[in-house]
Design a protein around this motif. Structure first.
Motif, PDB file in Angstrom:
ATOM      1  N   UNK A  74     -33.621 -16.691 -27.976  1.00  0.00           N
ATOM      2  CA  UNK A  74     -34.557 -15.979 -28.847  1.00  0.00           C
ATOM      3  C   UNK A  74     -33.896 -15.568 -30.155  1.00  0.00           C
ATOM      4  N   UNK A  75     -32.647 -15.093 -30.083  1.00  0.00           N
ATOM      5  CA  UNK A  75     -31.956 -14.644 -31.294  1.00  0.00           C
ATOM      6  C   UNK A  75     -31.673 -15.812 -32.238  1.00  0.00           C
ATOM      7  N   UNK A  76     -31.249 -16.940 -31.685  1.00  0.00           N
ATOM      8  CA  UNK A  76     -30.951 -18.108 -32.520  1.00  0.00           C
ATOM      9  C   UNK A  76     -32.236 -18.636 -33.151  1.00  0.00           C
ATOM     10  N   UNK A  77     -33.315 -18.680 -32.367  1.00  0.00           N
ATOM     11  CA  UNK A  77     -34.592 -19.153 -32.906  1.00  0.00           C
ATOM     12  C   UNK A  77     -35.062 -18.259 -34.051  1.00  0.00           C
ATOM     13  N   UNK A 115     -30.406 -30.372 -26.896  1.00  0.00           N
ATOM     14  CA  UNK A 115     -30.152 -30.582 -28.320  1.00  0.00           C
ATOM     15  C   UNK A 115     -31.162 -29.825 -29.172  1.00  0.00           C
ATOM     16  N   UNK A 116     -32.419 -29.819 -28.762  1.00  0.00           N
ATOM     17  CA  UNK A 116     -33.455 -29.132 -29.522  1.00  0.00           C
ATOM     18  C   UNK A 116     -33.209 -27.630 -29.571  1.00  0.00           C
ATOM     19  N   UNK A 117     -32.724 -27.086 -28.464  1.00  0.00           N
ATOM     20  CA  UNK A 117     -32.443 -25.652 -28.445  1.00  0.00           C
ATOM     21  C   UNK A 117     -31.248 -25.308 -29.320  1.00  0.00           C
ATOM     22  N   UNK A 118     -30.258 -26.209 -29.363  1.00  0.00           N
ATOM     23  CA  UNK A 118     -29.059 -25.954 -30.163  1.00  0.00           C
ATOM     24  C   UNK A 118     -29.257 -26.307 -31.634  1.00  0.00           C
ATOM     25  N   UNK A 119     -30.188 -27.246 -31.910  1.00  0.00           N
ATOM     26  CA  UNK A 119     -30.403 -27.726 -33.283  1.00  0.00           C
ATOM     27  C   UNK A 119     -31.899 -27.787 -33.583  1.00  0.00           C
ATOM     28  N   UNK A 120     -32.553 -26.636 -33.677  1.00  0.00           N
ATOM     29  CA  UNK A 120     -34.023 -26.631 -33.807  1.00  0.00           C
ATOM     30  C   UNK A 120     -34.539 -27.234 -35.108  1.00  0.00           C
ATOM     31  N   UNK A 121     -33.688 -27.385 -36.135  1.00  0.00           N
ATOM     32  CA  UNK A 121     -34.146 -27.923 -37.413  1.00  0.00           C
ATOM     33  C   UNK A 121     -34.045 -29.443 -37.486  1.00  0.00           C
ATOM     34  N   UNK A 122     -33.530 -30.069 -36.436  1.00  0.00           N
ATOM     35  CA  UNK A 122     -33.395 -31.526 -36.430  1.00  0.00           C
ATOM     36  C   UNK A 122     -34.499 -32.140 -35.572  1.00  0.00           C
ATOM     37  N   UNK A 123     -35.269 -33.029 -36.170  1.00  0.00           N
ATOM     38  CA  UNK A 123     -36.356 -33.711 -35.459  1.00  0.00           C
ATOM     39  C   UNK A 123     -35.836 -35.035 -34.898  1.00  0.00           C
TER      40      UNK A 123
END
Length: 295
Positions: A74-77, A115-123
Motif C-alpha cells: 500500500x505504501x509503495x503504491x 513484477x507488477x507489484x514491484x514496478x507498477x509504472x511498467x506495462x
C-alpha cells in the motif's frame, strides 16, 4: 513521533517476500546481496521487530514480516501514485513479452504478478505463440523480450536461465505404453521435443503413430489426461492424473529442456533490464557456473 519508513527498503523487502530469497531479490532490484541484507537490518531496526526468522541456512518471513507485506504494498503504491501526479513528464515503461502458452501457464503468474507489484509504472504486453514464431518476432523487432525453448529458436542466441527434466507422460489410469503401436501427442514439426522423441523411438525400433499434434501445450496435456495419447512434457508441466514413463516402461531417457531468455537488438532500455533481471530471479535455476559446465 513514529519513525518514517524508507520506500527503497520496502521495495527490497517486497522483492524478498515475492521471490523467496535474498539472492533472487538482489538480482531483481539490482543490488548486491550484502546491500540487501543491510537494508533489511535497517528496516528491522526501524520497526524494532524481526521481520525474518532463520530456517536452516535460509531466512523466511516472520509473523510480523507477513503483516508488513500488505502495508508495504500500500505504501509503495501510494508513493508511486503521488510521485506520478506531481511529475510533469511521467515516463511509463512498456515491454512486449513473448512466450509459448505452456510457459505462460506455468511460469507467467510467478513473473508478472510480482513484477507488477514491484514496478507498477511498467506495462507488460504479452503474446503467446510457439518458440519458433516468437524468435522470428524478436528478430523483426515486434517483441522486446521472449522466453523460449532453446532448440526451437536456433537462430536467436540467448541466455539459458532454466533447465528441467523432459519426460514421457502418460495417463495414470490407462496402459497406452503397453500397446504395440504407441500413440503420441506431440508439438508441430518445428518442435525440438518432437524431433528428439521420434529420433529416440526410431533408435530403439519402438513403433509409434502421431495421434495428436498441436502447438498448444494445454491441448497436449488434455490429450494425455483424456487417455488419448502419450506426450513429451517438462517436469513442471506434469499434473495430477499423469504418469511419468521411464526405461523400465520401454521409453528412453529424454535430454533436459533448456528455457532461454532472448532480447531484441533494440531492447536496451532500463525497463527491459528490469524485466530480464526479474525473470532470471523469479524462474531461473541455472547459475553461470552450471551453464558454463554444460557447454
Amino acid at each position: 513521533m513514529p519513525h518514517a519508513l524508507d520506500i527503497d527498503q520496502l521495495r527490497t523487502f517486497l522483492a524478498i517476500a515475492e521471490l523467496g530469497s535474498f539472492t533472487k531479490a538482489a538480482e531483481a532490484v539490482n543490488k548486491t546481496q550484502s546491500a540487501v541484507s543491510m537494508q533489511m537490518k535497517r528496516l528491522e531496526d526501524r520497526l524494532e521487530r524481526a521481520i525474518f526468522v532463520k530456517d536452516g541456512r535460509q531466512s523466511r518471513l516472520s509473523e510480523d514480516g507477513h503483516r508488513l507485506v500488505e502495508y508495504a504494498q500500500r505504501m509503495i503504491r501510494l508513493n508511486d501514485e503521488t510521485m506520478a501526479s506531481f511529475t510533469a513528464s511521467t515516463t511509463v515503461g512498456r515491454v512486449r513479452l513473448g512466450l509459448p502458452d505452456d510457459y505462460a501457464d506455468r511460469l507467467l503468474p510467478q513473473v508478472l504478478a510480482a513484477f507488477a507489484r514491484l514496478n507498477p509504472a511498467i506495462e507488460i504486453v504479452v503474446q503467446c505463440q510457439a518458440s519458433s514464431a516468437t524468435g522470428e518476432m524478436i528478430e523483426r523487432g515486434e517483441l522486446d523480450i521472449a522466453i523460449v525453448t532453446s532448440g526451437d529458436c536456433v537462430r536467436m542466441p540467448g541466455e539459458v536461465i532454466r533447465r528441467e527434466p523432459l519426460h514421457w507422460v502418460a495417463p495414470a489410469h490407462h496402459c497406452l505404453h503397453c500397446e504395440d503401436v504407441v500413440r503420441l501427442a506431440l508439438g508441430p514439426t518445428s518442435c525440438s521435443w518432437r524431433t528428439q522423441a521420434i529420433s529416440l523411438l526410431d533408435r530403439i525400433n519402438r513403433r509409434y503413430c502421431i495421434a495428436y499434434s498441436s502447438s498448444s501445450a494445454a491441448a497436449l496435456s488434455g490429450a494425455v489426461q483424456a487417455g488419448l495419447a502419450i506426450a513429451v512434457l517438462p517436469e513442471s508441466a506434469v499434473r495430477s492424473g499423469m504418469r511419468i514413463l521411464g526405461e523400465s516402461d520401454g521409453f528412453p531417457t529424454l535430454p533436459p529442456c533448456d528455457i532461454t531468455l532472448i532480447r531484441a537488438a533494440a531492447a536496451i532500455d532500463p525497463v527491459h533490464d528490469a524485466l530480464c533481471a526479474h525473470i532470471q530471479a523469479a524462474i531461473g535455476n541455472v547459475s553461470m557456473q552450471m551453464a558454463a559446465a554444460a557447454e
